[in-house]
Design a protein around this motif. Structure first.
Motif, short mmCIF file in Angstrom:
data_model
loop_
_atom_site.label_atom_id
_atom_site.label_comp_id
_atom_site.label_asym_id
_atom_site.label_seq_id
_atom_site.Cartn_x
_atom_site.Cartn_y
_atom_site.Cartn_z
N THR A 72 0.84 -1.20 0.00
CA THR A 72 0.00 0.00 0.00
C THR A 72 0.88 1.25 0.00
O THR A 72 1.72 1.41 0.88
N PRO A 73 0.70 2.15 -0.97
CA PRO A 73 1.52 3.38 -1.00
C PRO A 73 1.05 4.40 0.04
O PRO A 73 -0.14 4.55 0.30
N PHE A 74 2.03 5.08 0.62
CA PHE A 74 1.79 6.19 1.54
C PHE A 74 2.73 7.33 1.15
O PHE A 74 3.80 7.08 0.58
N LEU A 75 2.37 8.56 1.44
CA LEU A 75 3.33 9.65 1.37
C LEU A 75 4.14 9.65 2.65
O LEU A 75 3.59 9.47 3.74
N GLY A 214 -5.48 10.21 1.06
CA GLY A 214 -5.26 10.24 2.50
C GLY A 214 -6.51 10.75 3.19
O GLY A 214 -7.60 10.77 2.61
N HIS A 215 -6.35 11.19 4.43
CA HIS A 215 -7.51 11.68 5.19
C HIS A 215 -7.13 12.90 6.03
O HIS A 215 -6.09 12.91 6.69
N ARG A 216 -7.98 13.91 5.98
CA ARG A 216 -7.92 15.03 6.91
C ARG A 216 -9.08 14.88 7.89
O ARG A 216 -9.96 14.05 7.70
N PHE A 217 -9.06 15.69 8.94
CA PHE A 217 -10.09 15.56 9.96
C PHE A 217 -11.02 16.76 9.95
O PHE A 217 -10.59 17.91 9.89
N GLY A 304 -3.01 14.64 4.97
CA GLY A 304 -3.59 13.33 4.72
C GLY A 304 -2.72 12.15 5.07
O GLY A 304 -3.21 11.01 5.08
N TYR A 305 -1.43 12.36 5.37
CA TYR A 305 -0.54 11.24 5.66
C TYR A 305 0.43 11.57 6.78
O TYR A 305 0.80 12.74 6.99
N PHE A 306 0.91 10.51 7.47
CA PHE A 306 1.93 10.65 8.51
C PHE A 306 2.93 9.51 8.37
O PHE A 306 2.57 8.38 8.00
N ALA A 307 4.20 9.81 8.67
CA ALA A 307 5.25 8.77 8.65
C ALA A 307 6.26 9.05 9.74
O ALA A 307 6.45 10.19 10.16
N HIS A 308 6.92 7.99 10.19
CA HIS A 308 7.98 8.12 11.19
C HIS A 308 8.93 6.95 11.03
O HIS A 308 8.50 5.79 10.97
N VAL A 309 10.21 7.26 10.95
CA VAL A 309 11.26 6.24 10.95
C VAL A 309 12.14 6.51 12.16
O VAL A 309 12.65 7.62 12.32
N MET A 310 12.31 5.50 13.02
CA MET A 310 13.15 5.63 14.21
C MET A 310 14.11 4.45 14.26
O MET A 310 13.69 3.29 14.23
N LEU A 321 3.66 4.17 9.16
CA LEU A 321 2.99 4.87 8.08
C LEU A 321 1.50 4.91 8.39
O LEU A 321 0.91 3.88 8.74
N ALA A 322 0.88 6.08 8.26
CA ALA A 322 -0.55 6.23 8.52
C ALA A 322 -1.17 7.10 7.44
O ALA A 322 -0.52 8.00 6.92
N ASN A 323 -2.43 6.83 7.12
CA ASN A 323 -3.07 7.57 6.03
C ASN A 323 -4.04 8.63 6.53
O ASN A 323 -5.09 8.88 5.92
#
Length: 466
Positions: A72-75, A214-217, A304-310, A321-323
């Motif tokens: 699944t692609p994410f930004l 993606g999704h906004r609130f 619309g998207y969130f990402a984190h690499v730790m 990765l979250a949409n």
């Protein structure tokens, strides 16, 4: 064979002093709560534990209603900055750039011509967050998009001071294109993605046509948002990838692809250079210490998207990765990676909470609209004394001014507010309109029944003359 299988299972269960499935179940429980409490439609998470195969966790659906999986692609948002930094490091290795090069040596038209390549990488070139936001989300996918956006940049800060800004990495993208003579997306592909085998990652709009919405609130509810891709923003945020590819990238940043990113290059990228709040900033990475271990990480967000690499120096890491994204949910989302690392260490973690003030803002604005409308009705029907009307009108205009000027004083334009917080943007406009209507009513109204009385009193005389 049965004995061998039992030994293998027993080894997996006891290698860390606790049952292997216990960690997985606690990770699953934690992610279920995050997805539920933060209303995230879809998530893909990978936990990297040393040399062991990464463990993937999937939640929910993408913006087209398909179950989230490894492809699944994410930004990836600002995690893209670390990729841009890696490409710059490769140009330095190739002799096309130096860390100390002045931007103006290659881009004489630049708003940061006096800054160095290193200052761009460390957010000390003088650009502010507002400078970057002013040219973000252009959704320009035609040839030369990065160069055009970089030429539109204005610098409003002072060089030498850390100010996190997308503008720095946009300028680095233009710099990469200048010294290589090729589009940023092509350089990313040839210098990083293809050598690592990241076939499902790209910064070119032609390659990401299958990117789901993606999704906004809106008042706490995720709503599908699909404005399209933005090649002009690739160097700082608009790169699409999958959890499968991002695990490969994370492992390369941990030293497992020395032919692509060798130890010397990684040392340059990960070395802390400037203080950035509670941690320090290297080249495209934030660097911190946790219990004597170095942690290299970066979050990323697009509308619309969130990402984190730790990544941790002991070989453990997490990719999230979250949409869906909102600033109100940013603290809770940013806590996930660190919490998962703690869970793999045998600790217990509760999901973090969002920003309560930002979460309540749209509701507060909705209440302000209701108050403004109710006050308008009451002013029309009941307020008679001229002094009270004028005083209330002035106060109402003060509310309008505060609503209109507030975002500007915080460095946000109306366009940026609409993109990142649409419910708040609508609430601000509606609040301004309702309280302006109240002011107009207070100033223009003489006394209850005046218009009706004048019509009744004048109309019969006109009829008599006829």
């Amino acid at each position: 064979m049965a004995v061998l299988l039992a030994l293998c299972v027993g080894t997996l269960a006891t290698a860390s002093g606790r049952p292997a499935d216990d960690v997985g179940s606690r990770v699953d429980t934690y992610l279920d709560r995050v997805a539920d409490e933060q209303s995230i439609p879809g998530m893909a998470v990978a936990v990297i534990d040393g040399e062991a195969p990464p463990v993937h966790h999937f939640r929910g659906y993408d913006g087209e209603g398909r179950a989230v999986d490894a492809r699944t692609p994410f930004l990836i948002g600002s995690v893209a900055k670390s990729m841009t930094a890696a490409i710059v490091a490769k140009q330095v290795r190739a002799g096309l750039l130096r860390w100390s090069d002045r931007v103006g040596d290659h881009l004489p038209w630049s708003a940061a011509a006096d800054a160095t390549t290193e200052q761009l990488l460390t957010h000390t070139a003088g650009f502010t967050a507002s400078d970057g936001l002013a040219v973000s989300e252009r959704f320009d996918n035609s040839a030369g998009a990065i160069d055009r956006a970089a030429r539109d940049l204005h610098r409003s800060g002072r060089p030498g001071v850390y100010r996190y800004s997308d503008a720095n990495y946009l300028m680095l993208g233009a710099l990469i294109e200048k010294v290589t003579g090729r589009p940023y997306a092509d350089v990313l592909r040839s210098d990083l993605l293809d050598p690592l085998g990241m076939a499902h990652t790209s910064a070119a709009s032609a390659d990401v046509r299958d990117l789901p919405a993606g999704h906004r609130f809106w008042w706490g509810q995720p709503v599908r948002y699909d404005p399209g891709f933005d090649e002009s923003g690739a160097p700082y945020g608009y790169i699409a990838s999958t959890i499968e590819d991002m695990v490969v990238y994370a492992q390369a940043q941990m030293g497992r692809a020395p032919d692509v990113l060798d130890a010397t290059m990684l040392a340059d990228l990960h070395r802390p250079r400037v203080r950035s709040g509670d941690d320090r900033y290297g080249f495209g990475w934030r660097v911190a210490d946790s219990d004597g271990r170095r942690v290299v990480h970066h979050t990323g967000a697009t509308p619309g998207y969130f990402a984190h690499v730790m990544l941790r120096s002991d070989g453990n890491g997490v990719v999230v990765l979250a949409n869906a994204y909102s600033e109100a949910r940013a603290p809770a989302l940013a806590a996930v990676a660190g919490d998962l690392l703690a869970i793999t260490d045998g600790q217990r973690r509760e999901p973090g909470s969002g920003d309560a003030a930002l979460g309540l803002l749209p509701w507060a604005l909705a209440a302000a609209v209701g108050i403004g409308l109710l006050a308008t009705v009451l002013a029309w029907r009941r307020v008679r004394r001229r002094g009270i009307r004028i005083a209330c009108a002035v106060a109402s205009l003060g509310v309008v001014a505060a609503v209109v000027m507030g975002p500007w004083l915080l460095g946000a334009s109306a366009r940026q507010l609409w993109i990142w917080a649409p419910d708040a943007a609508v609430g601000l406009v509606a609040t301004a309109v309702s309280w302006a209507a109240l002011a107009a009513t207070l100033v223009g109204r003489r006394r209850p029944g005046w218009i009706t009385w004048q019509w009744v009193r004048v109309r019969p005389r006109a009829a008599a003359r006829d």
